[in-house]
Scaffold this active site. Structure first.
Site, mmCIF file in Angstrom:
data_model
loop_
_atom_site.group_PDB
_atom_site.id
_atom_site.type_symbol
_atom_site.label_atom_id
_atom_site.label_comp_id
_atom_site.label_asym_id
_atom_site.label_seq_id
_atom_site.Cartn_x
_atom_site.Cartn_y
_atom_site.Cartn_z
ATOM 1 N N GLY B 242 0.793 -1.560 -0.398
ATOM 2 C CA GLY B 242 0.121 -0.187 -0.323
ATOM 3 C C GLY B 242 1.159 1.392 -0.153
ATOM 4 C CB ILE B 632 12.317 -5.628 17.494
ATOM 5 C CG1 ILE B 632 13.111 -4.040 17.257
ATOM 6 C CG2 ILE B 632 11.607 -6.155 16.447
ATOM 7 C CD1 ILE B 632 12.156 -3.000 16.911
ATOM 8 C CG ASN B 634 8.462 -11.573 14.062
ATOM 9 O OD1 ASN B 634 9.578 -11.557 13.631
ATOM 10 N ND2 ASN B 634 7.818 -11.529 13.852
ATOM 11 C CB VAL B 706 10.106 -1.314 11.913
ATOM 12 C CG1 VAL B 706 9.729 -0.831 13.308
ATOM 13 C CG2 VAL B 706 8.961 -2.213 11.890
ATOM 14 N N GLY B 707 7.329 1.142 9.997
ATOM 15 C CA GLY B 707 6.710 1.106 8.821
ATOM 16 C C GLY B 707 7.569 2.210 8.310
ATOM 17 C CD GLU B 708 5.066 5.704 7.619
ATOM 18 O OE1 GLU B 708 4.090 6.112 6.883
ATOM 19 O OE2 GLU B 708 4.942 4.601 8.799
#
Lengths: 338, 753
Positions: B242, B632, B634, B706-708
């Protein structure tokens, strides 16, 4: 995509006849470019003649020790063919610099010479393009022309020919064998593609119904001291901004023979034989290579976004000749890892 | 059996579904009598449709209907009915509403036929005549028309200046300034936008849609078509990427719904790759940065202004310059962010919106000022390190950026760097080392979840969030299994359905924290219920035990004081004749924590480039990305997100740009052959480091998302490396060979941005 009829030809003469029967029929082999263009309504053939079953899929040594590349041999099979790798490494390098492994596995030698330009405007039906629709105008001249031609352009078209393989074939003085309605003939590679002039819709000198059957390479021609240098915006799967097929025949440090063809700069692979003549008999020096490059590019004209190509092409020629001299048979992207 | 799953590199629970092709995407749901739509887009950028002649197309065998503004009625006519949860201020685009053309490639019609091929062919026969109007698409030529960005988009905050940066800059001895430009970029997830719309006899419609928010699509469609929410179900179990493009409903969902409702047939509409360039994009932006420092390397002033493009009808805003006031200690900061209205589609959030734009200019400028005072760029950042949020005046809940610096630098070998540009080489390859850092918000949004524990001891947790490839299925399963001390194989997580409890849009790096906290909360409820039941069991080791005496692990409930005294989950349910336990719950951010602390994730990126001295070609040979993002959940899925970010950062730095032809107001390289993203051969060594960061304040899980964060500092690190290699500061992205060789001719009257 338009509806079209389809015929699978069994023999070259039959294939020629089949295409010749309809004014907008086309041959199809790998289809790697044609099908894309059909989906985009840029090519709208009413009939396709499938030539994949013709017996044109071999690479064979000719009686004169030259090499004949069947029109239906894939680009991948050609690049990895033992005779090509050993005797025409420039061709192998050029082919492997082009497209992607998937495309090279599908695309044929005949088809490679016939691929259409990658000009953005040619591909977009919303914009005028003389190559797609003669007389509508050239959008690229005053548009985004970073990828466009600097040599041999006309007021009607500044598109480039996108092939890498053809640049090597030009440098190697290949010949194209054709079967047409009036029988067989052979075209020098230098005379195969056209400059745009006022007929930019024509890419080459084939007549309707002409079928490429094979491509011949001359014997004992630039087996060593060759280099294909391709400059592009990413390391793979991008068309050349500038590419150079350089070949030298040396005796000591003296240039006996030289051939340099450029890609990404003109409507056809570009070669300047007069400049080559001047280089013959000279010692191989960086200054001499630069002078040669200046001569080759002397008639170049930029259109704004692509003006950088003029200087870049000169530098690329010097680098490619230097690589050829050192027999550095590699494309640029591998240099950093060398 | 160990059930402490979070923090472990668990494999994707949906991995086998994906590699076997079992995972279904929006265009893969079948229905009897399914029809196929093909969207027609405008060929001009501005004007009016005079006529759409569909007569020839309608005669093609297999064509069922062609929808245009001329034959569509019954739609909502209030602009506000087209607003969605991510709308910026303004009037949203209304597909097929009127004859006005607002941008090139605007959707103007839909051909519906029995096959996609027939619909596409028929579309080629439609003749549209336009009355063209003068268009404006060149950002750089229209900066004088800029206006202050309004408030109104979710999350947008006006930048705050402080001190007197201009006077300090005027008097400063060490100072730099520069203008930075990047053109529009398009998301291009692998999966094209697609909707399969199923009309049902009772007037309901089910939409299998590619979206980052099923609830948003439900709201949008119900408002436009006047349907009640309960009559619109949106399902989206898998999304093939996305990057923000699916935050707002895209026009194919409108088209598919329209056709399904009008024709009372199931309809599928899939965009082509070319059409993926026909809606929101990262806005082209021009930035100016000026900075001064004293002889000790202390920043004395910062000025950062940004001009972003937006459409004529909406004011897309993103947080660009605000970051420059928070990153470093500096008393004098002047910030400005304005918009320029152009005849383009409204831009849309794209991975690390605003921050990635900002960092390119700001972190390049930091490198430049460090060179002006002759201090190593990493050392310079340490000298000016901000312990607290310099804008809000609040401490960070945690900020381990120093650890990112130290561990990243050690891994990269930064101490072996010679500071002078052009001082490192191998033959004709100039070598450059550069670094930069970045920050992103660690947000949590309210989210709901439901947990169902059945008699067979299997747990199903659900929340209406989406899986855009980040690992949401996996981490939610990990959280649920760990909270209840269950085997991960006994837990199933479901998402992407408006019948499920509502979750926020999948964006902003907040899904792990938001949905994760709701999952944890609802599983805690189940646990409390189980403890109560365990206590009620008769003649069992746990009879009469108080909840605080109990704990769970390995599928059992047991006494903390005597782990041998235990019952399995199944035993507890059987003994108490409980068929199932169903709990619903909600979790949201702690409002008190927000008043006392700021929440950010951080990263430091180190990059090595090799630049051909004569030819200007740039190859990124090594990248180290050190990330501080709390716990974190994973390392495997999180690591993949950071790897993807770095790859994209390399693309952005060297290759990506949607080129606009300003004569036509049209993006010209609208395919993946000519819109360049990195290929395998462009990518060399990438090292990811997650530094330890403990955070009790950010949310109950101690995580930051942590996507960005991975992408933000990559482009400036590479730009700084190119400067170190060559001595040339390329301020425009992408950094192509013509710019490195300084051969590029600017021709602003033609095409740029």
């Amino acid at each position: 995509m338009n509806s079209f009829s389809y015929h699978r030809a069994a023999h070259p003469v039959e294939a020629v006849k089949d295409v010749n029967n309809q004014s907008d029929a086309k041959f199809v082999a790998g289809g790697t470019n044609l099908f894309d263009l059909m989906k985009l309504n840029i090519e709208k053939p009413s009939h396709l003649t499938d030539i994949n079953r013709l017996d044109l899929g071999k690479i064979e040594v000719l009686p004169n020790n030259g090499l004949r590349l069947g029109a239906l041999v894939t680009n991948a099979a050609t690049a990895w063919n033992k005779d090509v790798e050993e005797n025409y490494p420039l061709l192998s390098q050029a082919i492997l610099a082009g497209a992607s492994p998937q495309l090279r596995n599908m695309a044929t030698n005949g088809g490679n010479t016939l691929q259409r330009t990658r000009c953005y405007y040619f591909y977009d039906l919303a914009t005028p393009c003389n190559k797609r629709e003669p007389g509508t105008g050239c959008s690229a001249i005053n548009g985004f022309n970073r990828i466009h031609a600097i040599l041999g352009t006309s007021e009607t078209c500044i598109a480039t020919h996108p092939s890498d393989m053809c640049v090597a074939l030009m440098a190697l003085d290949a010949k194209v064998n054709v079967t047409g309605v009036n029988g067989e003939r052979t075209i020098d590679f230098a005379d195969f593609h056209r400059l745009p002039g006022d007929t930019p819709h024509l890419d080459n000198h084939l007549e309707h119904g002409d079928l490429i059957t094979s491509i011949d390479l001359p014997a004992d021609h630039f087996k060593t001291n060759v280099a294909y240098l391709k400059l592009r915006d990413r390391q793979s799967y991008a068309f050349a901004l500038v590419s150079v097929a350089a070949a030298l025949k040396m005796e000591g440090n003296v240039i006996q023979d030289v051939s340099v063809a450029l890609g990404g700069v003109a409507h056809k692979p570009w070669r300047d034989r007069q400049a080559e003549e001047q280089l013959k008999g000279q010692s191989a020096t960086a200054a001499g290579f630069r002078e040669f490059a200046e001569t080759v590019l002397s008639g170049a004209r930029g259109f704004g976004h692509n003006t950088f190509k003029i200087e870049l092409a000169k530098r690329a020629i010097v680098r490619a000749l230097t690589m050829a001299l050192k027999n550095e048979s590699t494309i640029l992207s591998d240099l950093s890892k060398a | 059996m160990k059930t402490n799953y979070t923090g472990q590199p668990a494999n994707r629970v949906d991995g086998s579904l994906k590699v076997t092709g079992t995972a279904k995407y929006a265009a893969e749901f079948e229905a009897e009598g399914l029809l196929f739509g093909y969207i027609i887009n405008s060929t001009i950028a501005k004007g009016k449709i005079k006529e759409i002649d569909i007569s020839q197309a309608m005669q093609v065998a297999g064509v069922v209907q062609i929808f245009t503004h001329e034959n569509v009625s019954g739609l909502a006519w209030f602009n506000k009915s087209y607003k969605d949860m991510d709308s910026p201020p303004g009037d949203p685009f209304r597909p097929l509403y009127d004859h006005k053309i607002r941008y090139s490639m605007q959707p103007i019609g839909l051909v519906v036929a029995t096959t996609f091929e027939v619909a596409r062919f028929a579309a080629s026969l439609i003749k549209v005549t336009y009355k063209e109007e003068k268009l404006v698409t060149n950002l750089q030529d229209n900066l004088h028309r800029s206006k202050k960005a309004p408030m109104g988009k979710v999350g947008y905050v006006q930048p705050k200046s402080r001190g007197d940066a201009e006077s300090v800059f005027a008097k400063a001895e060490y100072k730099i300034e520069g203008e930075y430009v990047h053109a529009a970029e398009h998301h291009n997830p692998l999966e094209m936008f697609a909707t399969t719309a199923i009309w049902e006899e009772d007037g309901k419609v089910t939409l299998y849609d590619k979206t980052q928010g099923v609830s948003n699509v439900q709201l949008y469609i119900s408002n436009i078509f006047g349907l009640s929410l309960k009559n619109v179900r949106v399902v989206s179990p898998f999304v093939g990427g996305g990057f923000g493009s699916g935050l707002r409903p895209q026009y194919q969902v409108f088209m598919a719904t329209l056709a399904a409702l009008e024709l009372r047939r199931p309809v599928r509409v899939v965009m082509t790759r070319q059409q993926m360039f026909s809606f929101g994009h990262r806005p082209g932006t021009v930035q100016r940065v000026a900075m001064s420092a004293d002889e000790n390397g202390k920043l004395t002033s910062i000025q950062h202004e940004a001009y972003g493009e937006t459409s004529q009808f909406e004011d897309y805003t993103e947080i660009v310059v605000n970051w420059s006031g928070t990153m470093y200690n500096c008393e004098n900061v002047k910030l400005k962010y304005e918009l320029v209205k152009l005849d383009v589609a409204t831009p849309t959030d794209m991975r690390a919106p605003g921050a990635v734009t900002s960092a390119h200019a700001f972190e390049s400028a930091i490198d430049e000022i460090a060179y002006a005072v002759k201090i190593d760029p990493l050392e310079f950042r340490k000298i000016n390190y901000a312990e607290d949020d310099q804008v809000e005046g609040k401490p960070y809940s945690s900020k381990e950026l120093r650890a990112c610096y130290d561990q990243g630098a050690a891994k990269f070998g930064w101490s072996g760097r010679s500071i002078e540009p052009r001082s490192m080489r191998e033959g004709n390859q100039l070598i450059g080392w550069g670094m930069a850092n970045g920050a992103w918000d660690a947000l949590q949004m309210p989210a709901k979840a439901q947990a169902v524990l059945s008699l067979d001891g299997k747990l199903t947790v659900s929340s209406g969030t989406s899986e855009i490839g980040t690992g949401t299925y996996t981490i939610m399963t990990q959280i649920a299994a760990e909270t209840l001390g269950m085997d991960i194989n006994d837990v199933t997580f479901k998402l992407g359905d408006t019948l499920m409890p509502m979750a926020p849009l999948q964006g902003g790096s907040w899904t792990a924290a938001s949905v994760g906290s709701a999952v944890k909360a609802v599983c805690e409820e189940v646990k409390a219920k189980l403890f109560k039941l365990a206590s009620k069991t008769k003649h069992s080791p746990l009879s009469g035990a108080a909840p605080k005496e109990l704990t769970m692990a390995e599928g059992h409930i047991f006494l903390i004081s005597d782990p041998g005294s235990r019952l399995s989950i199944i035993e507890v349910m059987r003994l108490t004749e409980t068929d199932s336990i169903i709990e619903s719950g909600m979790s949201g951010p702690d409002p008190a924590a927000k008043t006392t602390h700021s929440f950010n994730s951080h990263a430091a990126v180190f990059a090595e480039v090799k630049v051909d001295e004569d030819l200007g070609t740039v190859i990124v040979t090594r990248v180290v990305c050190a990330v501080a993002a709390g716990k974190i959940l994973n390392p495997k899925t999180a690591g993949s997100q950071i790897l993807g970010s770095v790859v994209w950062g390399i693309s952005k730095a060297l290759e990506e740009e949607t080129v606009m032809d300003n004569n036509f107001g049209r993006f010209m390289n609208h395919n993946l052959g000519e819109y360049h993203v990195a290929v395998n051969k462009d990518i060399n060594d990438i090292d990811i480091i997650f530094v330890e960061e403990h955070d009790d304040l950010v949310n109950p899980l101690g995580i930051k998302g942590v996507g960005e964060i991975g992408i933000i500092a990559v482009a400036p690190a590479i730009a700084n490396a190119v400067f170190h290699a060559t001595g040339v500061r390329v301020r425009d992205l992408p950094i192509t060979m013509d710019k490195v060789l300084q051969l590029a001719e600017e021709d602003k009257n033609q095409v740029r941005v």
